[in-house]
Design a protein around this motif. Structure first.
Motif, mmCIF file in Angstrom:
data_model
loop_
_atom_site.group_PDB
_atom_site.id
_atom_site.type_symbol
_atom_site.label_atom_id
_atom_site.label_comp_id
_atom_site.label_asym_id
_atom_site.label_seq_id
_atom_site.Cartn_x
_atom_site.Cartn_y
_atom_site.Cartn_z
ATOM 1 N N SER A 39 110.668 -55.694 8.786
ATOM 2 C CA SER A 39 110.515 -55.424 10.219
ATOM 3 C C SER A 39 111.686 -55.974 11.026
ATOM 4 O O SER A 39 112.001 -55.461 12.100
ATOM 5 N N GLU A 40 112.350 -57.029 10.485
ATOM 6 C CA GLU A 40 113.478 -57.628 11.194
ATOM 7 C C GLU A 40 114.825 -57.054 10.753
ATOM 8 O O GLU A 40 115.885 -57.518 11.202
ATOM 9 N N THR A 62 107.807 -58.922 6.722
ATOM 10 C CA THR A 62 108.474 -59.520 7.876
ATOM 11 C C THR A 62 109.977 -59.271 7.830
ATOM 12 O O THR A 62 110.593 -58.902 8.843
#
Length: 269
Positions: free
Chosen positions: A53-54, A50
């Motif tokens: 991806s950010e 996560t």
């Protein structure tokens, strides 16, 4: 409410993983993170993906290592501009540095620790722990003790409870009682010393930066070594440092300081 608590827990985990990755000071492998992680392997892996991806973490396929992402650089720059005392203090630090010629530090308290937010190197630079962006202990640094000494009692109690009191050198103040006695003296004279308490051979004098209402917003220090100066000589710089600290406080009078927001949950608790 359940959704809010779940989201809060997820954010907390993500921040914990970021802090852990940053603590290595270098690109880090998954197994290294897992070794000291409070989370199971699957949870840690999902958090890492996560964060990737950010843009908060980057991943190098060749070395199979994680490092802090470029998005954090943008956020850090914005935080430095909006929440740090550094932009306000910059011209006064420049003037003080030219006048004194020794290492100048600007620091703020961050969760009962010292966050160095700016630094001016001496004419003859000295290798030392403190760098802008680094976090250090409050109980054994000049800037830390200068800020602790002027906290309201309730805030001071909370800050003292968070000190580790690890003995870095034989001079380190290694207990709450000893530190409290030192803070009383600092408050009386208006400035603090570092008597080789954090690093051998490193000494400093530090002045708190106080608003007109005596609220602590930071501290400045002049740091040198025992091989080229003494605490008595550094103490002689205190009046000039006080002028700089007061000038920074005046310039910051209308600065928007970060404050703890009273959320609906806080008000209802």
């Amino acid at each position: 409410m359940q959704g809010t608590q779940t989201a809060s827990g997820t954010v907390k985990k993500a921040l914990c993983v970021l802090d852990q990755a940053a603590s290595f000071g270098r690109p880090v492998r998954f197994n290294e993170l897992l070794e000291n992680s409070p989370y199971p392997k699957g949870t840690l892996y999902r958090m890492l993906q996560t964060l990737r991806s950010e843009g908060m973490l980057s991943y190098d396929e060749t070395s199979q290592t994680y490092s802090l992402g470029i998005r954090l650089v943008r956020l850090a720059h914005t935080a430095w501009t909006q929440s740090s005392l550094a932009p306000v203090a910059r011209p006064f630090l420049d003037t003080l540095s030219k006048s004194i010629g020794e290492t100048i530090h600007l620091a703020q308290l961050d969760n009962a620790q010292v966050l160095y937010v700016d630094k001016r190197n001496a004419e003859r630079p000295v290798e030392m722990f403190s760098q802008a962006g680094k976090v250090g202990p409050a109980y054994c640094t000049g800037v830390g003790k200068a800020m602790l000494a002027f906290l309201p009692e309730k805030e001071l109690q909370q800050a003292l409870a968070q000190q580790s009191f690890h003995r870095f050198t034989p001079q380190t103040l290694a207990s709450t009682d000893v530190l409290r006695d030192e803070l009383v003296n600092i408050r009386k004279r208006g400035y603090a010393f570092d008597r080789e308490e954090h690093e051998p051979g490193i000494i400093c004098v530090a002045i708190p930066i106080l608003t007109r209402t005596e609220r602590v917003i930071g501290a400045i220090s002049v740091t040198s070594t025992t091989s080229r100066t003494s605490l008595d000589q550094l103490e002689g710089l205190a009046p000039e440092m006080r002028q700089a600290a007061d000038a920074i406080a005046d310039a910051a009078e209308h600065w928007s300081f970060p404050v703890q927001q009273k959320t609906k949950e806080t008000l209802e608790s």
